[in-house]
Design a protein around this motif. Structure first.
Motif, PDB file in Angstrom:
ATOM      1  N   PHE A  18      94.740  33.643 -77.108  1.00 49.70           N
ATOM      2  CA  PHE A  18      93.428  32.990 -77.041  1.00 49.70           C
ATOM      3  C   PHE A  18      92.969  32.784 -75.598  1.00 49.70           C
ATOM      4  O   PHE A  18      91.781  32.866 -75.306  1.00 49.70           O
ATOM      5  CB  PHE A  18      93.451  31.659 -77.782  1.00 49.70           C
ATOM      6  N   LEU A  75      93.690  34.761 -73.255  1.00 50.70           N
ATOM      7  CA  LEU A  75      93.397  36.084 -72.703  1.00 50.70           C
ATOM      8  C   LEU A  75      92.054  36.605 -73.207  1.00 50.70           C
ATOM      9  O   LEU A  75      91.230  37.077 -72.430  1.00 50.70           O
ATOM     10  CB  LEU A  75      94.501  37.080 -73.095  1.00 50.70           C
ATOM     11  N   LEU A  76      91.845  36.483 -74.527  1.00 52.97           N
ATOM     12  CA  LEU A  76      90.642  37.088 -75.121  1.00 52.97           C
ATOM     13  C   LEU A  76      89.369  36.309 -74.832  1.00 52.97           C
ATOM     14  O   LEU A  76      88.280  36.792 -75.107  1.00 52.97           O
ATOM     15  CB  LEU A  76      90.832  37.250 -76.633  1.00 52.97           C
ATOM     16  N   VAL A  77      89.522  35.102 -74.296  1.00 57.64           N
ATOM     17  CA  VAL A  77      88.326  34.345 -73.929  1.00 57.64           C
ATOM     18  C   VAL A  77      87.779  34.842 -72.580  1.00 57.64           C
ATOM     19  O   VAL A  77      86.636  34.596 -72.224  1.00 57.64           O
ATOM     20  CB  VAL A  77      88.644  32.825 -73.907  1.00 57.64           C
ATOM     21  N   PRO A 125      86.819  38.094 -69.933  1.00 57.29           N
ATOM     22  CA  PRO A 125      86.109  39.346 -70.229  1.00 57.29           C
ATOM     23  C   PRO A 125      87.079  40.493 -70.547  1.00 57.29           C
ATOM     24  O   PRO A 125      87.257  41.416 -69.784  1.00 57.29           O
ATOM     25  CB  PRO A 125      85.327  39.641 -68.931  1.00 57.29           C
ATOM     26  N   LEU A 126      87.730  40.378 -71.672  1.00 61.36           N
ATOM     27  CA  LEU A 126      88.735  41.364 -72.116  1.00 61.36           C
ATOM     28  C   LEU A 126      88.461  41.682 -73.588  1.00 61.36           C
ATOM     29  O   LEU A 126      88.440  40.774 -74.422  1.00 61.36           O
ATOM     30  CB  LEU A 126      90.140  40.765 -71.956  1.00 61.36           C
ATOM     31  N   ARG A 147      89.236  43.221 -77.326  1.00 67.81           N
ATOM     32  CA  ARG A 147      90.449  43.307 -78.141  1.00 67.81           C
ATOM     33  C   ARG A 147      91.065  44.707 -78.060  1.00 67.81           C
ATOM     34  O   ARG A 147      92.285  44.856 -78.087  1.00 67.81           O
ATOM     35  CB  ARG A 147      90.124  42.969 -79.603  1.00 67.81           C
ATOM     36  N   LYS A 183      98.763  46.275 -74.345  1.00 66.60           N
ATOM     37  CA  LYS A 183     100.059  45.916 -74.929  1.00 66.60           C
ATOM     38  C   LYS A 183     100.885  47.186 -75.182  1.00 66.60           C
ATOM     39  O   LYS A 183     102.084  47.228 -74.910  1.00 66.60           O
ATOM     40  CB  LYS A 183      99.832  45.179 -76.263  1.00 66.60           C
ATOM     41  N   GLU A 206      89.798  44.372 -83.995  1.00 67.58           N
ATOM     42  CA  GLU A 206      88.430  43.887 -83.759  1.00 67.58           C
ATOM     43  C   GLU A 206      87.912  43.110 -84.959  1.00 67.58           C
ATOM     44  O   GLU A 206      87.132  42.180 -84.812  1.00 67.58           O
ATOM     45  CB  GLU A 206      87.482  45.068 -83.480  1.00 67.58           C
ATOM     46  N   ARG A 207      88.363  43.511 -86.149  1.00 66.56           N
ATOM     47  CA  ARG A 207      87.811  42.918 -87.358  1.00 66.56           C
ATOM     48  C   ARG A 207      88.592  41.705 -87.843  1.00 66.56           C
ATOM     49  O   ARG A 207      88.078  40.919 -88.630  1.00 66.56           O
ATOM     50  CB  ARG A 207      87.830  43.955 -88.497  1.00 66.56           C
ATOM     51  N   ARG A 208      89.826  41.535 -87.407  1.00 67.17           N
ATOM     52  CA  ARG A 208      90.658  40.500 -88.019  1.00 67.17           C
ATOM     53  C   ARG A 208      90.387  39.114 -87.440  1.00 67.17           C
ATOM     54  O   ARG A 208      89.928  38.972 -86.308  1.00 67.17           O
ATOM     55  CB  ARG A 208      92.150  40.843 -87.881  1.00 67.17           C
ATOM     56  N   ASP A 209      90.684  38.117 -88.259  1.00 68.56           N
ATOM     57  CA  ASP A 209      90.645  36.733 -87.797  1.00 68.56           C
ATOM     58  C   ASP A 209      91.980  36.421 -87.136  1.00 68.56           C
ATOM     59  O   ASP A 209      93.034  36.654 -87.730  1.00 68.56           O
ATOM     60  CB  ASP A 209      90.453  35.779 -88.984  1.00 68.56           C
ATOM     61  N   LEU A 210      91.925  35.920 -85.929  1.00 68.81           N
ATOM     62  CA  LEU A 210      93.168  35.594 -85.224  1.00 68.81           C
ATOM     63  C   LEU A 210      93.553  34.162 -85.568  1.00 68.81           C
ATOM     64  O   LEU A 210      92.984  33.210 -85.034  1.00 68.81           O
ATOM     65  CB  LEU A 210      92.984  35.760 -83.712  1.00 68.81           C
ATOM     66  N   ILE A 211      94.489  34.032 -86.478  1.00 68.76           N
ATOM     67  CA  ILE A 211      94.897  32.701 -86.929  1.00 68.76           C
ATOM     68  C   ILE A 211      96.371  32.513 -86.645  1.00 68.76           C
ATOM     69  O   ILE A 211      97.195  33.339 -87.034  1.00 68.76           O
ATOM     70  CB  ILE A 211      94.647  32.520 -88.435  1.00 68.76           C
TER      71      ILE A 211
END
Lengths: 290, 256
Positions: B84, B86-88, B90-91, B93, B100, B250-255
């Motif tokens: 979280f 990292l993705l916040v 300007p990177l 997915r 990775k 890109e489509r998944r919810d990161l939970i």
């Protein structure tokens, strides 16, 4: 005052369980965060605070609703440059030193930072002395502060924090609180979720109160603390100059009581509206124990 | 591109400290030393036997490492909430997934290089200097591992890490048994088996393409063109699976 973040009717449903069943996490949540203010995002565990933040930052996808950062829809590349974020209890790369860690996040933010700037960022969170130590040797409070530093490394205009003081000891909480106040004084807008009502009451200008996925109040903290109390506090002296204090419910009753005191030869010393604690307001709005 | 390389670099630095890696390297060393001793017990073909055994152990070690680390590469960062922060930034997915992948692939390259170096020195100790053959085999194994990493990265978008590892192992075995499967299909008129064979060959590569152990042991020369073509084919498979992994990411919810 300009809205830096506007949230309009966010709805999110998760599917949980072996045979997935829909669980409504957010139901048409709407609120706004004003520029330059500290806004507390308050609610019990499971109220939908973290889900809201994750929807806003595109970690999870919305069922419906929309939101605007700096007047622009969604959380696009421009918003990313202007927003800082710290999740609750994050794990950082323990092999990096505090200095390397901030350098990594600065590079990721697209900012080339001088060593002195990184040291300044560490100084701002009182970690200058621990700059060369690996994060694996940091205490929980230190990790929270270095996390704050990474969220602020690119000098964002809006800082979104998920439970920034949760799990810290009193000293750690005070330290983080002071850092947040310093950040706010520099003009950064703060939006942080918490279930620690004392911290919210001490820090916030505005609050967004959530219960069971719905926003039950969004606005000025001061206003809600005064509004929610119908009590008036009367301090007066009787004819023998003895000091008394009474709490009267409602404005009409307070006026009536003042007239009684004056008629009996007493003197009014002070009339004020009783200010309730945020805890009382929270219980009232969320239907919890009062 | 810079963000992608940053993620790759931090992934490499993190994974090189992994206990799984250290454990597998120790196991590889112990078994390889054992193979040298075993080779000395044989009447003939000591070098070939030790080399065959060493290359097989290296193969299994790096494949195991790729599957174990690859399966938890993303999910672990979601569970730990590192992703979280990292993705916040300007990177994208997609950049994150490719970063990775590159980090782990680089680690496998490094590990394979260390193992091959050990085998080259072992063979030198036995009086043979097979450096080119051993490095060529290592190169093939690295391509195969990189494909497997891309595959498990794709699978881990919708499966839990243990199930991903299980599926990865299954695909590894299938990938090496394509010829057997083809043989069975030819011998058996069952339409189901043929459909299974056709589907598998369409969605998954024949991993024997990059298995050059046999050729090397028996002294067959692999031309640079052959190596380049095999590398290109590997890149296509990696690209395809990474593209799918990025699409799902890109489509998944990161939970957590």
């Amino acid at each position: 005052m300009e809205d830096i973040l506007t949230v309009d009717k966010l709805t999110k449903t998760y599917r949980r369980g072996f045979i997935p069943k829909p669980v409504l996490a957010l139901k048409e949540a709407s609120f706004a965060v004003k520029k330059g203010r500290i806004t507390g995002f308050i609610g019990a565990n499971g109220a939908g605070k973290t889900t809201t933040i994750r929807c806003l930052l595109n970690f999870t996808h919305l069922d419906s609703g929309r939101f605007f950062f700096f007047g622009t829809p969604g959380f696009g590349s421009e918003a990313r440059k202007r927003v800082g974020y710290l999740p609750e209890h994050p794990h950082f790369y323990g092999f990096l030193s505090g200095f390397e860690f901030l350098k990594f996040y600065a590079q990721l933010s697209g900012k080339k930072k001088q060593a002195s700037e990184i040291m300044d960022a560490l100084e701002a969170v009182r970690l200058k002395e621990a700059a060369d130590r690996p994060l694996s040797a940091y205490s929980k409070g230190m990790l929270q502060r270095v996390g704050l530093a990474q969220a602020m490394i690119h000098k964002p205009e809006l800082l979104i924090l998920d439970e920034p003081m949760s799990g810290l000891d009193p000293d750690g909480r005070r330290l983080v609180r002071n850092i947040l106040l310093e950040v706010a004084q520099r003009g950064v807008t703060l939006f942080f979720s918490t279930h620690l009502l004392d911290d919210a009451e001490n820090l916030c200008d505005d609050i967004v109160l959530m219960a069971q996925g719905k926003v039950v109040y969004a606005g000025s903290l001061e206003k809600v603390l005064l509004q929610s109390s119908g009590q008036h506090l009367l301090r007066f002296e009787d004819e023998a100059h003895a000091l008394h204090q009474e709490e009267v419910a409602g404005l009409d009753k307070a006026n009536h009581r003042i007239r009684e005191i004056l008629a009996s030869g007493g003197r009014i010393v002070e009339v004020s509206r009783s200010r309730r604690r945020l805890e009382d307001v929270f219980s009232q709005w969320t239907g919890g124990p009062s | 591109m810079k963000a992608l390389l940053l993620i790759a670099s931090v992934t490499f630095k993190e994974l090189i400290r992994e206990k799984t890696l250290h454990g597998l390297l120790v196991v590889f060393l112990l078994i390889s030393i054992f193979s040298l001793i075993l080779g000395q017990l044989s009447f003939a073909e000591q070098v070939r036997m030790s080399l065959d055994f060493g290359l097989s152990v290296m193969h299994l070690s790096v494949v195991g490492l790729s599957l174990i680390l690859g399966a938890q590469l993303v999910q672990r960062e979601i569970d730990r909430k590192t992703i979280f922060t990292l993705l916040v930034k300007p990177l994208q997915r997609t950049q994150y997934i490719f970063g990775k992948f590159l980090g782990l692939s680089a680690l496998i390259f490094f590990t394979t290089f260390l193992c091959t170096l050990f085998l080259v020195l072992s063979m030198r100790y036995l009086g043979q200097f097979y450096w080119r053959e051993i490095f060529t085999t290592g190169f093939g194994q690295w391509i195969e591992c990189s494909i497997l990493i891309a595959v498990v990265l794709f699978l881990s978008q919708f499966l839990k890490p243990p199930v991903t590892i299980f599926c990865g192992v299954a695909l590894f075995l299938i990938g090496h048994w394509f010829e057997t499967l083809r043989f069975l299909t030819q011998k058996n008129p069952d339409a189901g088996l043929k459909i299974l064979h056709d589907v598998l060959t369409f969605v998954f590569p024949n991993l024997e393409i990059w298995n050059w152990k046999g050729m090397v042991i028996y002294g067959e020369f692999l031309s640079p063109l052959h190596l380049a073509a095999a590398f290109g084919q590997g890149l296509l498979w990696m690209g395809a699976y990474l593209f799918l992994a990025a699409l799902l990411m890109e489509r998944r919810d990161l939970i957590a």
